[in-house]
Design an enzyme around this catalytic site. Structure first.
Site, PDB file in Angstrom:
ATOM      1  N   ASN A  42       0.859  -1.194   0.000  1.00 31.03           N
ATOM      2  CA  ASN A  42       0.000   0.000   0.000  1.00 31.03           C
ATOM      3  C   ASN A  42       0.891   1.238   0.000  1.00 31.03           C
ATOM      4  O   ASN A  42       2.111   1.127  -0.009  1.00 31.03           O
ATOM      5  CB  ASN A  42      -0.949  -0.027   1.204  1.00 31.03           C
ATOM      6  CG  ASN A  42      -0.188  -0.074   2.510  1.00 31.03           C
ATOM      7  OD1 ASN A  42       0.527   0.847   2.865  1.00 31.03           O
ATOM      8  ND2 ASN A  42      -0.309  -1.195   3.225  1.00 31.03           N
TER       9      ASN A  42
ATOM     10  N   ASP B  50      -4.140  -6.651   5.276  1.00 28.31           N
ATOM     11  CA  ASP B  50      -5.097  -7.547   5.933  1.00 28.31           C
ATOM     12  C   ASP B  50      -5.008  -8.964   5.359  1.00 28.31           C
ATOM     13  O   ASP B  50      -5.370  -9.925   6.019  1.00 28.31           O
ATOM     14  CB  ASP B  50      -6.516  -6.996   5.779  1.00 28.31           C
ATOM     15  CG  ASP B  50      -6.730  -5.794   6.692  1.00 28.31           C
ATOM     16  OD1 ASP B  50      -6.212  -5.834   7.824  1.00 28.31           O
ATOM     17  OD2 ASP B  50      -7.370  -4.815   6.271  1.00 28.31           O
TER      18      ASP B  50
ATOM     19  N   LYS C 284       9.269 -16.156 -10.908  1.00 26.65           N
ATOM     20  CA  LYS C 284       8.411 -15.161 -11.563  1.00 26.65           C
ATOM     21  C   LYS C 284       7.328 -15.870 -12.401  1.00 26.65           C
ATOM     22  O   LYS C 284       7.648 -16.781 -13.171  1.00 26.65           O
ATOM     23  CB  LYS C 284       9.289 -14.264 -12.448  1.00 26.65           C
ATOM     24  CG  LYS C 284       8.551 -13.084 -12.997  1.00 26.65           C
ATOM     25  CD  LYS C 284       9.456 -12.206 -13.816  1.00 26.65           C
ATOM     26  CE  LYS C 284       8.620 -11.143 -14.501  1.00 26.65           C
ATOM     27  NZ  LYS C 284       9.322 -10.468 -15.552  1.00 26.65           N
TER      28      LYS C 284
ATOM     29  N   PRO D 198      -2.570 -12.248  10.454  1.00 23.35           N
ATOM     30  CA  PRO D 198      -2.934 -12.093  11.875  1.00 23.35           C
ATOM     31  C   PRO D 198      -3.128 -10.614  12.211  1.00 23.35           C
ATOM     32  O   PRO D 198      -2.467  -9.753  11.627  1.00 23.35           O
ATOM     33  CB  PRO D 198      -1.714 -12.665  12.615  1.00 23.35           C
ATOM     34  CG  PRO D 198      -0.605 -12.682  11.621  1.00 23.35           C
ATOM     35  CD  PRO D 198      -1.223 -12.780  10.263  1.00 23.35           C
ATOM     36  N   ASP D 199      -4.027 -10.347  13.140  1.00 22.03           N
ATOM     37  CA  ASP D 199      -4.239  -8.970  13.610  1.00 22.03           C
ATOM     38  C   ASP D 199      -3.228  -8.716  14.741  1.00 22.03           C
ATOM     39  O   ASP D 199      -3.424  -9.179  15.877  1.00 22.03           O
ATOM     40  CB  ASP D 199      -5.685  -8.832  14.111  1.00 22.03           C
ATOM     41  CG  ASP D 199      -5.970  -7.435  14.630  1.00 22.03           C
ATOM     42  OD1 ASP D 199      -5.021  -6.645  14.829  1.00 22.03           O
ATOM     43  OD2 ASP D 199      -7.155  -7.129  14.840  1.00 22.03           O
ATOM     44  N   ILE D 200      -2.178  -8.006  14.418  1.00 23.07           N
ATOM     45  CA  ILE D 200      -1.071  -7.838  15.383  1.00 23.07           C
ATOM     46  C   ILE D 200      -1.525  -7.019  16.596  1.00 23.07           C
ATOM     47  O   ILE D 200      -1.318  -7.415  17.742  1.00 23.07           O
ATOM     48  CB  ILE D 200       0.151  -7.177  14.705  1.00 23.07           C
ATOM     49  CG1 ILE D 200       0.551  -7.961  13.442  1.00 23.07           C
ATOM     50  CG2 ILE D 200       1.320  -7.079  15.674  1.00 23.07           C
ATOM     51  CD1 ILE D 200       1.605  -7.282  12.589  1.00 23.07           C
TER      52      ILE D 200
ATOM     53  N   PHE E 256      -3.935   2.996  14.987  1.00 25.01           N
ATOM     54  CA  PHE E 256      -4.287   4.028  14.002  1.00 25.01           C
ATOM     55  C   PHE E 256      -5.336   3.429  13.071  1.00 25.01           C
ATOM     56  O   PHE E 256      -5.254   2.236  12.742  1.00 25.01           O
ATOM     57  CB  PHE E 256      -3.063   4.430  13.171  1.00 25.01           C
ATOM     58  CG  PHE E 256      -2.253   5.539  13.791  1.00 25.01           C
ATOM     59  CD1 PHE E 256      -1.625   5.355  15.008  1.00 25.01           C
ATOM     60  CD2 PHE E 256      -2.099   6.755  13.137  1.00 25.01           C
ATOM     61  CE1 PHE E 256      -0.870   6.368  15.580  1.00 25.01           C
ATOM     62  CE2 PHE E 256      -1.352   7.777  13.691  1.00 25.01           C
ATOM     63  CZ  PHE E 256      -0.732   7.590  14.920  1.00 25.01           C
TER      64      PHE E 256
ATOM     65  N   LYS F 183     -13.419   0.052  15.507  1.00 25.94           N
ATOM     66  CA  LYS F 183     -12.124  -0.659  15.548  1.00 25.94           C
ATOM     67  C   LYS F 183     -11.531  -0.624  16.959  1.00 25.94           C
ATOM     68  O   LYS F 183     -10.974  -1.602  17.441  1.00 25.94           O
ATOM     69  CB  LYS F 183     -11.133   0.027  14.595  1.00 25.94           C
ATOM     70  CG  LYS F 183     -10.878  -0.763  13.348  1.00 25.94           C
ATOM     71  CD  LYS F 183      -9.935  -0.074  12.415  1.00 25.94           C
ATOM     72  CE  LYS F 183     -10.302  -0.464  10.987  1.00 25.94           C
ATOM     73  NZ  LYS F 183      -9.613   0.290   9.984  1.00 25.94           N
TER      74      LYS F 183
ATOM     75  N   LYS G  16     -10.878  -4.096  18.838  1.00 26.79           N
ATOM     76  CA  LYS G  16      -9.502  -4.512  19.158  1.00 26.79           C
ATOM     77  C   LYS G  16      -9.182  -4.304  20.634  1.00 26.79           C
ATOM     78  O   LYS G  16      -8.093  -4.647  21.093  1.00 26.79           O
ATOM     79  CB  LYS G  16      -8.506  -3.741  18.285  1.00 26.79           C
ATOM     80  CG  LYS G  16      -8.719  -4.019  16.790  1.00 26.79           C
ATOM     81  CD  LYS G  16      -7.556  -3.579  15.944  1.00 26.79           C
ATOM     82  CE  LYS G  16      -7.873  -3.752  14.468  1.00 26.79           C
ATOM     83  NZ  LYS G  16      -6.767  -4.296  13.690  1.00 26.79           N
TER      84      LYS G  16
HETATM   85  O1  PMT Z   1       2.924   6.044   6.475  1.00 24.99           O
HETATM   86  P1  PMT Z   1       2.265   7.355   6.086  1.00 24.99           P
HETATM   87  O2  PMT Z   1       2.343   7.624   4.614  1.00 24.99           O
HETATM   88  O3  PMT Z   1       2.754   8.506   6.925  1.00 24.99           O
HETATM   89  O4  PMT Z   1       0.679   7.202   6.393  1.00 24.99           O
HETATM   90  C1  PMT Z   1       0.274   7.044   7.718  1.00 24.99           C
HETATM   91  C2  PMT Z   1      -0.943   6.108   7.840  1.00 24.99           C
HETATM   92  C3  PMT Z   1      -2.136   6.690   7.100  1.00 24.99           C
HETATM   93  C4  PMT Z   1      -0.615   4.716   7.252  1.00 24.99           C
HETATM   94  C5  PMT Z   1      -1.234   5.970   9.377  1.00 24.99           C
HETATM   95  O5  PMT Z   1      -1.530   7.237   9.888  1.00 24.99           O
HETATM   96  C6  PMT Z   1      -2.387   5.023   9.641  1.00 24.99           C
HETATM   97  O6  PMT Z   1      -3.538   5.389   9.640  1.00 24.99           O
HETATM   98  N1  PMT Z   1      -2.067   3.723   9.918  1.00 24.99           N
HETATM   99  C7  PMT Z   1      -3.050   2.651  10.097  1.00 24.99           C
HETATM  100  C8  PMT Z   1      -3.523   2.159   8.771  1.00 24.99           C
HETATM  101  C9  PMT Z   1      -4.792   1.312   8.826  1.00 24.99           C
HETATM  102  O7  PMT Z   1      -5.752   1.531   8.174  1.00 24.99           O
HETATM  103  O8  PMT Z   1      -4.806   0.411   9.613  1.00 24.99           O
HETATM  104  P2  PMT Z   1      -6.093  -0.589   9.805  1.00 24.99           P
HETATM  105  O9  PMT Z   1      -7.359   0.154   9.910  1.00 24.99           O
HETATM  106  O10 PMT Z   1      -5.985  -1.625   8.776  1.00 24.99           O
HETATM  107  O11 PMT Z   1      -5.743  -1.181  11.181  1.00 24.99           O
HETATM  108  C10 PMT Z   1      -6.067  -0.600  12.429  1.00 24.99           C
HETATM  109  C11 PMT Z   1      -4.950  -0.854  13.389  1.00 24.99           C
HETATM  110  O12 PMT Z   1      -4.672  -2.245  13.483  1.00 24.99           O
HETATM  111  C12 PMT Z   1      -3.638  -0.198  13.008  1.00 24.99           C
HETATM  112  O13 PMT Z   1      -3.054   0.265  14.183  1.00 24.99           O
HETATM  113  C13 PMT Z   1      -2.828  -1.336  12.378  1.00 24.99           C
HETATM  114  O14 PMT Z   1      -1.431  -1.138  12.578  1.00 24.99           O
HETATM  115  C14 PMT Z   1      -3.343  -2.537  13.143  1.00 24.99           C
HETATM  116  N2  PMT Z   1      -3.337  -3.789  12.358  1.00 24.99           N
HETATM  117  C15 PMT Z   1      -4.064  -3.909  11.224  1.00 24.99           C
HETATM  118  C16 PMT Z   1      -4.089  -5.114  10.537  1.00 24.99           C
HETATM  119  C17 PMT Z   1      -3.310  -6.188  11.001  1.00 24.99           C
HETATM  120  N3  PMT Z   1      -3.288  -7.335  10.371  1.00 24.99           N
HETATM  121  N4  PMT Z   1      -2.579  -6.014  12.109  1.00 24.99           N
HETATM  122  C18 PMT Z   1      -2.583  -4.852  12.797  1.00 24.99           C
HETATM  123  O15 PMT Z   1      -1.907  -4.735  13.825  1.00 24.99           O
END
Ligand code: PMT
Length: 402
Positions: free
Chosen positions: A210, A279, A289, A306-308, A324, A338, A342
């Site tokens: 991404n 995800d 390739k 996995p959801d860390i 975030f 969320k 979580k």
């Molecule tokens: O890196 P930049 O260009 O500065 O941009 C910053 C950002 C937009 C990426 C950042 O500010 C941000 O929003 N990060 C979270 C991105 C996101 O959408 O995460 P999520 O909604 O998929 O997940 C929510 C939370 O769960 C996050 O804290 C993520 O780190 C965590 N997560 C998600 C999926 C997963 N499999 N494991 C996780 O731990």
């Protein structure tokens, strides 16, 4: 009106070729919200003009002890009053020797002697001057006197020689000064941060990722360091310099990020998930390739990662957890869902299309007390506000646990 909470630095320049870097340093300090008052020695004016530094700092530059622009006629005292630190960059061998002996024969050395605030110096000189026993003695003495010495670095010198003595870069000085001035809200806390994207391979050369640049996560890591925390940063693939002082682990996939988090989490007081973790990953990435001549149509099977953050928050004795959420619509509602799902104390919500890759960000903090909006600002500034909020919630959690 000047903001009374704004930090003020008196930047002193002495006569060395590295004085040209002071223009950049003024910019870097002001970008961090620090007000800069420049004072130059006569020799420094031979390398860069006061007019340049006046234009960049937005403040008159002082060079003379007898300057009548200071109402009391006491420039050597007045200019450093109300200042949070004096930073001398570049600091020549001669200036450092003056500090050792308390000599005060010009405005800058007098200000240094009459100061009530901390003094930081960034030495800049030829390698032989730096290696000379007199300079080494002087450096050891000013450190004993409480002066903070930033650098120097080793490398090419203006005289054509190579070695120790060049002034460290403006960005490094600005970072050190801003860290020095920051309130130590997280002193002693161990903070684990994830940042950047993950890259999930499809085959030997392709993958799913991404647009996360890592800027937000790295800014959060720097803000935590400034606040006195011990920081471990687990970073997906980005092209950013490591924050000075952080322990950095580079990873590529979500699975690797998860493994790195598992290794560190037991020694963590605060976990902040800034990473945009994929995800899904490709079920069985190909070793070689994929040839489109062999497979004109391609179907990929994706399986969930996995959801860390969820895993960290569900541990028997979890650290304080902040996540975030980047959403493209219904920001507050989705982010709060969320946060609850979580089970984390804080969710930082931002609009994906505005936040990702940008230098600025506008976020909403969602916690048990409700929502707190932060104004759009450079990610550095937003990160400091987030860390201040985390420090408040973390402090309250610790008090409750006692
Ligand atoms: O890196 P930049 O260009 O500065 O941009 C910053 C950002 C937009 C990426 C950042 O500010 C941000 O929003 N990060 C979270 C991105 C996101 O959408 O995460 P999520 O909604 O998929 O997940 C929510 C939370 O769960 C996050 O804290 C993520 O780190 C965590 N997560 C998600 C999926 C997963 N499999 N494991 C996780 O731990």
């Amino acid at each position: 009106m000047t903001d009374p909470s704004r930090k003020k630095v008196l930047l002193g320049l002495t006569g060395g070729i590295a004085a040209y870097k002071a223009a950049e340093l003024v910019r870097r300090l002001t970008e961090r919200g620090i007000e800069v008052q420049v004072v130059m020695t006569e020799a420094a004016c031979g390398f860069i003009t006061p007019a340049t530094l006046q234009a960049l700092s937005g403040n008159p530059v002082f060079t003379d002890m007898w300057d009548t622009r200071v109402a009391s006629g006491m420039a050597h005292i007045e200019l450093s009053r109300g200042t949070d630190a004096i930073v001398v960059a570049p600091a020549t061998a001669d200036f450092i020797a003056k500090l050792v002996h308390g000599l005060a024969d010009d405005l800058l050395s007098t200000l240094a002697l009459a100061r009530e605030c901390p003094l930081l110096v960034a030495p800049a000189m030829n390698r032989q001057m730096w290696d000379h026993p007199a300079t080494q003695r002087n450096i050891a003495q000013i450190k004993r006197d409480g002066v903070i010495v930033l650098g120097p670095a080793s490398g090419d010198q203006a005289c054509g020689e190579v070695g120790m003595g060049r002034m460290i870069e403006a960005e490094e000085i600005a970072e050190a000064v801003s860290a020095f001035l920051a309130p130590k809200l997280l002193a002693g806390a161990r903070v684990l941060i994830t940042a950047g994207p993950t890259f999930e391979p499809i085959d030997a050369v392709r993958g799913i990722t991404n647009r996360s640049s890592g800027k937000m996560g790295y800014a959060v890591a720097r803000a935590a360091l400034e606040a006195g925390a011990e920081v471990t940063l687990i970073s997906g693939p980005v092209s950013l310099p490591a924050p000075a002082g952080a322990k950095v682990t580079q990873v590529e996939t979500a699975a690797q990020m998860f493994e790195a988090v598992k290794r560190h989490v037991a020694r963590t007081d605060i976990y902040i998930g800034v990473a945009a973790v994929a995800d899904y990953r490709v079920d069985k990435p190909r070793q070689h390739k994929i040839k489109k001549t062999v497979e004109p149509q391609l179907q990929l099977k994706l399986v969930p990662n996995p959801d860390i953050l969820g895993w960290v928050a569900a541990r028997p004795k979890p650290p304080f957890c902040a996540g975030f959420a980047a959403e493209s619509r219904n920001l507050d509602a989705y982010a709060d869902q969320k946060r609850r799902r979580k089970n984390v104390q804080l969710m930082v919500a931002n609009l994906a299309q505005q936040a990702i890759g940008a230098d600025d960000n506008e976020v909403t903090l969602l916690d048990d007390a409700g929502t707190h909006r932060l104004e759009r600002a450079p990610k550095e500034v937003v990160a400091r506000q987030i860390i201040a909020h985390i420090a408040k919630l973390y402090g309250a959690k610790r008090r409750k646990a006692k």
